[in-house]
Design a protein around this motif. Structure first.
Motif, mmCIF file in Angstrom:
data_model
loop_
_atom_site.group_PDB
_atom_site.id
_atom_site.type_symbol
_atom_site.label_atom_id
_atom_site.label_comp_id
_atom_site.label_asym_id
_atom_site.label_seq_id
_atom_site.Cartn_x
_atom_site.Cartn_y
_atom_site.Cartn_z
ATOM 1 N N VAL A 19 42.815 45.585 20.361
ATOM 2 C CA VAL A 19 42.444 44.523 21.299
ATOM 3 C C VAL A 19 42.840 44.955 22.705
ATOM 4 O O VAL A 19 43.964 45.398 22.940
ATOM 5 C CB VAL A 19 43.156 43.202 20.932
ATOM 6 C CG1 VAL A 19 42.789 42.110 21.927
ATOM 7 C CG2 VAL A 19 42.803 42.789 19.509
ATOM 8 N N LEU A 20 41.895 44.832 23.656
ATOM 9 C CA LEU A 20 42.178 45.141 25.048
ATOM 10 C C LEU A 20 42.448 43.838 25.793
ATOM 11 O O LEU A 20 41.593 42.945 25.822
ATOM 12 C CB LEU A 20 40.998 45.872 25.699
ATOM 13 C CG LEU A 20 41.198 46.315 27.156
ATOM 14 C CD1 LEU A 20 42.365 47.288 27.273
ATOM 15 C CD2 LEU A 20 39.923 46.942 27.701
ATOM 16 N N LEU A 21 43.633 43.721 26.374
ATOM 17 C CA LEU A 21 44.066 42.488 27.038
ATOM 18 C C LEU A 21 44.197 42.700 28.541
ATOM 19 O O LEU A 21 44.764 43.690 28.991
ATOM 20 C CB LEU A 21 45.414 42.038 26.477
ATOM 21 C CG LEU A 21 45.453 41.734 24.982
ATOM 22 C CD1 LEU A 21 46.891 41.609 24.502
ATOM 23 C CD2 LEU A 21 44.668 40.458 24.669
ATOM 24 N N THR A 22 43.663 41.752 29.300
ATOM 25 C CA THR A 22 43.834 41.730 30.755
ATOM 26 C C THR A 22 44.294 40.325 31.108
ATOM 27 O O THR A 22 43.490 39.445 31.431
ATOM 28 C CB THR A 22 42.522 42.070 31.484
ATOM 29 O OG1 THR A 22 41.998 43.303 30.981
ATOM 30 C CG2 THR A 22 42.760 42.205 32.979
ATOM 31 N N LEU A 23 45.600 40.088 30.996
ATOM 32 C CA LEU A 23 46.097 38.727 31.176
ATOM 33 C C LEU A 23 47.414 38.638 31.940
ATOM 34 O O LEU A 23 47.885 37.539 32.241
ATOM 35 C CB LEU A 23 46.230 38.014 29.827
ATOM 36 C CG LEU A 23 46.987 38.679 28.683
ATOM 37 C CD1 LEU A 23 48.485 38.665 28.884
ATOM 38 C CD2 LEU A 23 46.627 37.993 27.367
ATOM 39 N N GLU A 24 48.019 39.771 32.287
ATOM 40 C CA GLU A 24 49.271 39.732 33.031
ATOM 41 C C GLU A 24 49.003 39.601 34.529
ATOM 42 O O GLU A 24 48.105 40.261 35.067
ATOM 43 C CB GLU A 24 50.089 40.993 32.778
ATOM 44 C CG GLU A 24 50.632 41.106 31.367
ATOM 45 C CD GLU A 24 51.475 42.346 31.183
ATOM 46 O OE1 GLU A 24 52.599 42.230 30.644
ATOM 47 O OE2 GLU A 24 51.029 43.440 31.580
ATOM 48 N N ALA A 25 49.768 38.755 35.207
ATOM 49 C CA ALA A 25 49.678 38.658 36.664
ATOM 50 C C ALA A 25 50.004 40.015 37.274
ATOM 51 O O ALA A 25 50.939 40.700 36.850
ATOM 52 C CB ALA A 25 50.641 37.594 37.189
ATOM 53 N N ALA A 26 49.215 40.406 38.262
ATOM 54 C CA ALA A 26 49.377 41.734 38.863
ATOM 55 C C ALA A 26 50.541 41.757 39.846
ATOM 56 O O ALA A 26 50.825 40.765 40.527
ATOM 57 C CB ALA A 26 48.091 42.127 39.583
ATOM 58 N N GLN A 27 51.182 42.909 39.916
ATOM 59 C CA GLN A 27 52.202 43.151 40.945
ATOM 60 C C GLN A 27 51.475 43.797 42.123
ATOM 61 O O GLN A 27 51.199 44.996 42.123
ATOM 62 C CB GLN A 27 53.286 44.083 40.398
ATOM 63 C CG GLN A 27 54.508 44.229 41.296
ATOM 64 C CD GLN A 27 55.438 43.027 41.231
ATOM 65 O OE1 GLN A 27 55.375 42.156 42.090
ATOM 66 N NE2 GLN A 27 56.301 42.990 40.227
ATOM 67 N N THR A 28 51.095 42.992 43.114
ATOM 68 C CA THR A 28 50.241 43.485 44.181
ATOM 69 C C THR A 28 50.509 42.723 45.468
ATOM 70 O O THR A 28 51.324 41.785 45.487
ATOM 71 C CB THR A 28 48.753 43.365 43.764
ATOM 72 O OG1 THR A 28 47.918 44.020 44.721
ATOM 73 C CG2 THR A 28 48.327 41.908 43.628
ATOM 74 N N ASP A 29 49.832 43.125 46.539
ATOM 75 C CA ASP A 29 50.052 42.483 47.835
ATOM 76 C C ASP A 29 49.844 40.974 47.736
ATOM 77 O O ASP A 29 48.860 40.505 47.165
ATOM 78 C CB ASP A 29 49.093 43.054 48.883
ATOM 79 C CG ASP A 29 49.381 44.511 49.204
ATOM 80 O OD1 ASP A 29 50.489 44.975 48.884
ATOM 81 O OD2 ASP A 29 48.495 45.176 49.780
ATOM 82 N N GLY A 30 50.766 40.213 48.305
ATOM 83 C CA GLY A 30 50.633 38.767 48.331
ATOM 84 C C GLY A 30 51.194 38.058 47.125
ATOM 85 O O GLY A 30 51.198 36.819 47.085
#
Length: 258
Positions: A19-30
């Motif tokens: 299973v490919l998951l894209t659900l974590e909040a990104a560590q990014t600008d802002g």
């Protein structure tokens, strides 16, 4: 603003199907992820790079036919809220190379079909003023109706039906903004004002040499959305993908302010 995110998912999947998951909040600008835990029952995990923004996706290999997970995070949000109407568009020749793709049609955002409409409706405006007018048009013309679309619904379908959910609002904004020759990308995230609570989708537009969040549903703004990923459309940042079938048993998303 500080928000807390709590996601629980229980799915029946094909045996041993990664299973490919894209659900974590990104560590990014802002936005800064203060704390984060992802617990997936009996899973082995492999992290890979995400789409659009600095983020990660996760391959989860689960023995058997059940995927059970819980994701919790605390995120500090510092995205600025800009007045789009005052921002200029970037000339085509001056765009960063990676952003040219966000001018082009994609599977769910057939912007090439809307160039005449955008010229007729918004051709008297420029830059951020045009984007603001497009967002207002989508907000007034499209009704938010839960379960009114499917995973196959395109921006063209939404334009005709005049109904949709956040995914459809974001696709239509991206489509019309791209037809106006301004880069726009589909962005997934978490917001405390999303109703019903779920994964949320918005558009981001490139104006004044920066990305700016646009949400025609009115359920989020730049200073209260934790981004997960960004891409051409929903196909690039689906929260869960499998090679075979997957049936939901239960799923909850809860986002709250501190």
């Amino acid at each position: 603003m500080r928000i807390d995110i709590d996601v629980s998912m229980d799915y029946r999947i094909a045996a041993n199907d990664p299973v490919l998951l894209t659900l974590e909040a990104a560590q990014t600008d802002g936005q800064s992820v203060v704390a984060s835990t992802l617990d997936i029952e009996n899973a082995s995990l492999k992290r890979i790079s995400g789409e659009g923004i600095p983020a990660e996706r996760i391959w989860a290999s689960v023995p058997g036919e059940r995927l059970r997970l819980r994701y919790r995070a605390t995120v500090d949000l510092t995205h600025p809220v800009a007045d789009l109407r005052a921002l200029p568009a970037t000339p085509f020749h001056a765009l960063p190379g990676d952003f040219v793709t966000y001018l082009r049609p994609s599977r769910f955002c057939q912007s090439d079909l809307f160039e005449t409409f955008v010229t007729e409706e918004f051709g008297h405006l420029e830059g951020g003023a045009k984007v603001a007018a497009i967002t207002d048009w989508v907000a007034s013309e499209i009704s938010y109706v839960p379960a009114s679309s499917t995973s196959a619904t395109t921006a063209s379908d939404t334009f005709v039906s005049r109904t949709g959910v956040c995914r459809d609002f974001a696709h239509l904004v991206c489509t019309l903004v791209r037809a106006a020759k301004i880069p726009a990308r589909y962005t997934s995230g978490y917001g405390p004002n999303v109703r019903p609570q779920d994964f949320h989708a918005v558009a981001q537009v490139w104006l004044g040499d920066a990305w700016h969040l646009v949400d025609a549903t009115g359920m989020s703004s730049a200073d209260e959305l934790a981004m997960i990923g960004a891409g051409r459309d929903a196909g690039d940042v689906a929260f869960m993908e499998t090679e075979h079938w997957a049936d939901v048993i239960s799923q909850t998303v809860n986002v709250s302010r501190r």
